[in-house]
Scaffold this motif. Structure first.
Motif, mmCIF file in Angstrom:
data_model
loop_
_atom_site.group_PDB
_atom_site.id
_atom_site.type_symbol
_atom_site.label_atom_id
_atom_site.label_comp_id
_atom_site.label_asym_id
_atom_site.label_seq_id
_atom_site.Cartn_x
_atom_site.Cartn_y
_atom_site.Cartn_z
ATOM 1 N N ILE A 189 36.783 -38.268 -5.894
ATOM 2 C CA ILE A 189 35.853 -39.236 -6.556
ATOM 3 C C ILE A 189 36.526 -39.383 -7.906
ATOM 4 C CG2 ILE A 189 33.521 -39.582 -7.198
ATOM 5 C CD1 ILE A 189 32.648 -37.868 -4.872
ATOM 6 N N GLY A 190 36.766 -40.712 -8.469
ATOM 7 C CA GLY A 190 37.400 -40.989 -9.572
ATOM 8 C C GLY A 190 38.713 -41.397 -9.396
ATOM 9 N N SER A 191 39.358 -42.562 -9.753
ATOM 10 C CA SER A 191 40.609 -43.037 -9.611
ATOM 11 C C SER A 191 41.064 -43.345 -10.944
ATOM 12 C CB SER A 191 40.749 -44.325 -8.812
ATOM 13 O OG SER A 191 40.294 -45.573 -9.668
ATOM 14 N N GLY A 192 40.891 -42.032 -11.762
ATOM 15 C CA GLY A 192 41.899 -41.890 -12.946
ATOM 16 C C GLY A 192 42.961 -41.464 -12.817
ATOM 17 N N VAL A 193 43.478 -40.758 -13.822
ATOM 18 C CA VAL A 193 45.075 -40.266 -13.882
ATOM 19 C C VAL A 193 45.080 -38.824 -12.706
ATOM 20 C CG1 VAL A 193 46.877 -39.551 -15.477
ATOM 21 C CG2 VAL A 193 44.706 -40.502 -16.261
ATOM 22 N N GLU A 213 35.766 -45.038 -6.539
ATOM 23 C CA GLU A 213 35.874 -45.121 -7.999
ATOM 24 C C GLU A 213 34.445 -46.085 -8.124
ATOM 25 O OE1 GLU A 213 37.504 -44.409 -10.828
ATOM 26 O OE2 GLU A 213 36.139 -45.814 -11.830
ATOM 27 N N ALA A 214 33.861 -45.467 -9.238
ATOM 28 C CA ALA A 214 32.671 -46.298 -9.495
ATOM 29 C C ALA A 214 32.936 -47.446 -10.415
ATOM 30 C CB ALA A 214 31.896 -45.330 -10.692
ATOM 31 N N LEU A 215 34.036 -47.846 -11.138
ATOM 32 C CA LEU A 215 34.297 -48.964 -11.766
ATOM 33 C C LEU A 215 34.674 -49.954 -10.895
ATOM 34 C CD1 LEU A 215 35.655 -47.741 -15.205
ATOM 35 C CD2 LEU A 215 33.248 -48.454 -14.794
ATOM 36 N N GLY A 281 36.821 -37.084 -14.763
ATOM 37 C CA GLY A 281 36.957 -36.818 -16.357
ATOM 38 C C GLY A 281 36.612 -35.436 -16.739
ATOM 39 N N ARG A 282 36.863 -35.043 -17.974
ATOM 40 C CA ARG A 282 36.959 -33.469 -18.269
ATOM 41 C C ARG A 282 35.812 -33.378 -19.679
ATOM 42 N NH1 ARG A 282 40.486 -30.404 -16.131
ATOM 43 N NH2 ARG A 282 40.799 -28.959 -17.894
ATOM 44 N N VAL A 283 35.347 -32.220 -19.643
ATOM 45 C CA VAL A 283 34.279 -31.960 -20.688
ATOM 46 C C VAL A 283 35.046 -30.782 -21.768
ATOM 47 C CG1 VAL A 283 32.044 -32.679 -19.691
ATOM 48 C CG2 VAL A 283 33.251 -30.545 -19.295
ATOM 49 N N PRO A 357 52.062 -42.128 -26.457
ATOM 50 C CA PRO A 357 52.240 -42.893 -25.043
ATOM 51 C C PRO A 357 51.267 -42.261 -23.875
ATOM 52 C CG PRO A 357 53.852 -41.207 -25.450
ATOM 53 C CD PRO A 357 52.907 -40.892 -26.612
ATOM 54 N N TRP A 358 51.067 -42.978 -22.957
ATOM 55 C CA TRP A 358 50.554 -42.239 -21.602
ATOM 56 C C TRP A 358 51.360 -42.694 -20.409
ATOM 57 C CZ3 TRP A 358 45.141 -41.094 -20.770
ATOM 58 C CH2 TRP A 358 44.569 -41.061 -21.677
ATOM 59 N N VAL A 359 51.346 -41.907 -19.481
ATOM 60 C CA VAL A 359 51.909 -41.888 -18.400
ATOM 61 C C VAL A 359 51.355 -41.429 -17.347
ATOM 62 C CG1 VAL A 359 54.084 -41.021 -17.166
ATOM 63 C CG2 VAL A 359 54.217 -41.300 -19.766
HETATM 64 N N1 LIG Z 1 49.605 -37.787 -16.670
HETATM 65 C C1 LIG Z 1 48.824 -37.561 -17.538
HETATM 66 O O1 LIG Z 1 48.906 -37.619 -18.747
HETATM 67 C C2 LIG Z 1 47.510 -36.788 -16.962
HETATM 68 C C3 LIG Z 1 47.390 -36.501 -15.871
HETATM 69 C C4 LIG Z 1 46.202 -35.815 -15.336
HETATM 70 C C5 LIG Z 1 44.985 -35.649 -16.269
HETATM 71 N N2 LIG Z 1 45.127 -36.161 -17.595
HETATM 72 C C6 LIG Z 1 44.108 -36.073 -18.499
HETATM 73 O O2 LIG Z 1 43.010 -35.283 -17.912
HETATM 74 C C7 LIG Z 1 42.019 -36.036 -17.978
HETATM 75 C C8 LIG Z 1 40.896 -36.034 -17.038
HETATM 76 O O3 LIG Z 1 41.499 -36.782 -15.789
HETATM 77 P P1 LIG Z 1 40.739 -37.519 -14.850
HETATM 78 O O4 LIG Z 1 41.298 -38.301 -13.945
HETATM 79 O O5 LIG Z 1 39.553 -36.544 -14.485
HETATM 80 O O6 LIG Z 1 39.719 -38.472 -15.873
HETATM 81 P P2 LIG Z 1 39.923 -39.993 -16.086
HETATM 82 O O7 LIG Z 1 39.097 -40.331 -17.284
HETATM 83 O O8 LIG Z 1 41.260 -40.563 -16.135
HETATM 84 O O9 LIG Z 1 39.256 -40.832 -14.631
HETATM 85 C C9 LIG Z 1 38.233 -40.573 -14.432
HETATM 86 C C10 LIG Z 1 37.606 -41.847 -13.324
HETATM 87 O O10 LIG Z 1 36.477 -41.354 -12.675
HETATM 88 C C11 LIG Z 1 35.446 -42.335 -12.522
HETATM 89 N N3 LIG Z 1 34.484 -41.869 -12.601
HETATM 90 C C12 LIG Z 1 33.450 -41.146 -13.474
HETATM 91 N N4 LIG Z 1 32.271 -40.915 -13.054
HETATM 92 C C13 LIG Z 1 32.231 -41.151 -11.742
HETATM 93 C C14 LIG Z 1 31.597 -41.289 -10.404
HETATM 94 N N5 LIG Z 1 30.313 -40.647 -10.701
HETATM 95 N N6 LIG Z 1 32.006 -41.546 -9.218
HETATM 96 C C15 LIG Z 1 33.059 -42.286 -9.226
HETATM 97 N N7 LIG Z 1 33.806 -42.317 -10.232
HETATM 98 C C16 LIG Z 1 33.529 -42.063 -11.210
HETATM 99 C C17 LIG Z 1 35.903 -43.204 -13.775
HETATM 100 O O11 LIG Z 1 35.396 -44.592 -14.183
HETATM 101 C C18 LIG Z 1 37.434 -42.976 -14.204
HETATM 102 O O12 LIG Z 1 38.038 -44.074 -13.569
HETATM 103 C C19 LIG Z 1 42.257 -37.659 -18.438
HETATM 104 O O13 LIG Z 1 41.512 -38.170 -19.398
HETATM 105 C C20 LIG Z 1 43.555 -37.421 -18.676
HETATM 106 O O14 LIG Z 1 43.770 -37.700 -20.261
HETATM 107 C C21 LIG Z 1 46.350 -36.567 -17.846
#
Ligand SMILES: NC(=O)c1ccc[n+]([C@@H]2O[C@H](COP(=O)([O-])OP(=O)(O)OC[C@H]3O[C@@H](n4cnc5c(N)ncnc54)[C@H](O)[C@@H]3O)[C@@H](O)[C@H]2O)c1
Ligand SMILES: Cc1cc2nc3c(=O)[nH]c(=O)nc-3n(C[C@H](O)[C@H](O)[C@H](O)COP(=O)(O)OP(=O)(O)OC[C@H]3O[C@@H](n4cnc5c(N)ncnc54)[C@H](O)[C@@H]3O)c2cc1C
Length: 475
Positions: A189-193, A213-215, A281-283, A357-359
């Motif tokens: 759940i969540g298609s972030g990083v 992913e919610a968005l 995400g993280r807190v 930078p972001w990767v």
């Molecule tokens: N390569 C890197 O630099 C790297 C790798 C991993 C993590 N990180 C760091 O760790 C942090 C946390 O990573 P992450 O992937 O957990 O957070 P993220 O903020 O990258 O992505 C979270 C995703 O979850 C979605 N989301 C939130 N609530 C939701 C819900 N209820 N249902 C469905 N989707 C939902 C958001 O819209 C978002 O797309 C990141 O902010 C990043 O900075 C960095």
């Protein structure tokens, strides 16, 4: 009896341990407190990044990429593989070894720089003569007094409301990095990083992966053109990403997890998987720091409130990294740690947020620095864009890795580089040239006029800079 220090750092992640080393280099008497325990209960400095973040995730990304290459891509090179096998336990063991090397490396660096390391939880007691009194609860309880205190206590994974992590079926980043066997079906759940990186690892190893992913847009913070290109590649790989979903009830049982959700069309759906990774995400983490005892100010998200120089509301108390505002990135934490140590020494430490930078370490990798095309439009900035595809780059063709492009965005009037966005092979390494260029406020013409080795992926960077002036040579 308390021990007195010029600087006490609470937290030994990238923000904390780097701050401690830099402060020691500047001649201060420094202590660093970190509570992370390895499997034997011993110290494991390096924080989230070293133990359950950057380092182990990259180790598994590397191993899983080798596996995928051997199974799917070696044949293109005329190499046939039979009896390809997967030993997940060995792969995880290698990852643990990489983590340990990093933990040990930090302990060595503390010794080398004469940083006193304390294994345990640090918490504020009170303002005392000569600084701030910090209690260390750990193997050996201690009381330290620091003239300056740097808080670098990091962050924790955010759980879905009402769905706690059990690290068996419902996994945070911690459990996601030690799944003992390849799940048949895995949901994230969540298609972030984290969702994309961890989803990629387990897909490559054979899991059927669905990311919810919610968005409605994919990777909203990424340049749209780059995000689209990446999405196409992930779709082709079979990483199933559903956008615009609303997650409902999540039921974890002994054998698996049932996820009810509504898809983008508003239709009720249900997904049964072996395991679920929650990556939403993280807190910021201030657990056990006893901020209330000294009145350390937190914002509504629980982050420590700091000014642009990382000063908190308390005299000589600073905070850096994930526990404060800004991107949650290891290198951002490190830069803040260095800057604070230098400010304590009366120097002018500075972090340039415009050139962080972001990767994303997927395949293809995604990397960027500066503003995206959509941000420039929103800011009303007139810009020129130049792109160059890896398909037209000789080294990429030789590698057999031609997905993606380099994209330059430069100011229409001055040609100053405003953003560089890359999706493709080794984007994580290629982005550094763009960071240096932007730090020196270079123009796209500056990059276009620099000699780049041939054949190299970096020629795509030069060509994208040439493309800003509509004069690519190889496309
Ligand atoms: N390569 C890197 O630099 C790297 C790798 C991993 C993590 N990180 C760091 O760790 C942090 C946390 O990573 P992450 O992937 O957990 O957070 P993220 O903020 O990258 O992505 C979270 C995703 O979850 C979605 N989301 C939130 N609530 C939701 C819900 N209820 N249902 C469905 N989707 C939902 C958001 O819209 C978002 O797309 C990141 O902010 C990043 O900075 C960095
Ligand atoms: C799966 C994953 C992958 C990631 N990959 C990347 C990546 O590739 N690149 C990148 O830049 N970032 C990545 N990140 C983000 C990166 O890990 C963080 O931005 C970084 O670790 C933040 O550093 P920090 O020093 O602020 O905090 P942390 O690394 O979280 O360190 C904080 C430390 O403080 C300790 N601590 C907390 N409270 C106390 C206390 N009261 N007393 C003593 N010790 C305490 C904790 O145990 C921990 O060791 C990733 C994160 C995750 C979860």
């Amino acid at each position: 009896m308390s021990q007195n220090f010029d600087v006490v750092v609470i937290g030994g992640g990238p923000g904390g341990y780097i701050a401690a080393i830099r402060a020691a280099q500047l001649g201060f008497k420094v202590a660093c407190i970190d509570e992370w325990k390895n499997a034997q209960g011993g110290p494991a400095p390096g924080g989230t990044c070293t133990n359950v973040g950057c380092i182990p995730s990259k180790a598994l990304l590397q191993s899983s990429e080798h596996y995928e290459h051997a199974g799917k891509h070696f044949a293109e090179h005329g190499i046939s593989v039979s009896g390809l096998g997967l030993d997940v336990a060995k792969m995880l063991g290698r990852k643990d070894q990489v983590v340990k090397q990093n933990n040990d490396g930090i302990l060595y660096l503390f010794k080398k720089n004469k940083v006193s390391f304390f294994h345990g939880r640090g918490s504020f007691v009170k303002q005392a003569e000569g600084g701030w009194e910090i209690a260390v609860a750990g193997d050996k309880p201690e009381t330290l007094v620091g003239k300056h205190v740097i808080v670098a206590t990091g962050s924790n994974a955010r759980a879905l409301p009402g769905v706690p992590f059990d690290e068996e079926r419902v996994l945070s980043n911690d459990g996601a990095l030690r799944i003992p066997d390849v799940p048949k079906k895995l949901a994230l759940i969540g298609s972030g990083v984290i969702g994309l990186e961890m989803g990629s690892v387990w897909r490559r190893l054979g899991a059927e992966v669905t990311v919810l992913e919610a968005l409605p847009t994919f990777l909203g913070a990424v340049d749209e053109q780059i995000a689209k290109e990446a999405k196409k590649a992930f779709d082709k790989q079979g990483l199933k990403i559903e956008l615009g979903v609303k997650v409902g009830e999540v039921k974890a049982g002994a054998k698996g997890v049932k996820i009810a959700y509504t898809n983008a069309k508003g239709e009720a759906q249900s997904l049964d998987v072996d395991r679920l990774i929650v990556s939403i995400g993280r807190v910021p983490n201030t657990n056990g720091l006893n901020t209330a005892a000294v009145g350390l100010q937190l914002d509504e998200r629980g982050a420590i409130v700091v000014d642009a120089d990382c000063r908190t509301n308390l005299a000589n108390v600073w905070a850096v990294g994930d526990v404060v505002r800004g991107p949650m990135l290891a290198h951002k934490a490190e830069e803040e740690g260095v800057a604070v140590a230098e400010r304590i020494a009366g120097q002018h430490g500075h972090v340039n947020f415009n050139t962080i930078p972001w990767v994303i370490y997927t395949h293809p990798e995604i990397a960027w620095v500066g503003r995206t095309e959509q941000q420039l439009k929103a800011d009303g900035v007139k810009y020129k864009a130049g792109t160059f595809p890896f398909l037209a780059n000789g080294r990429a063709r030789a590698l057999g890795d031609t997905t993606g492009m380099v994209k330059f965005l430069a100011d229409a009037a001055t040609d100053e580089i405003l953003g560089v966005h890359i999706v493709g092979p080794m984007a994580s390494e290629l982005i550094s040239e763009a960071v240096v260029a932007m730090e020196f406020r270079a123009s796209s013409e500056d990059i276009a006029r620099i000699c780049h080795a041939h054949p190299s992926l970096s020629e795509a960077t030069k060509e994208a800079a040439l493309a800003v002036d509509k004069r690519t040579l190889n496309f």
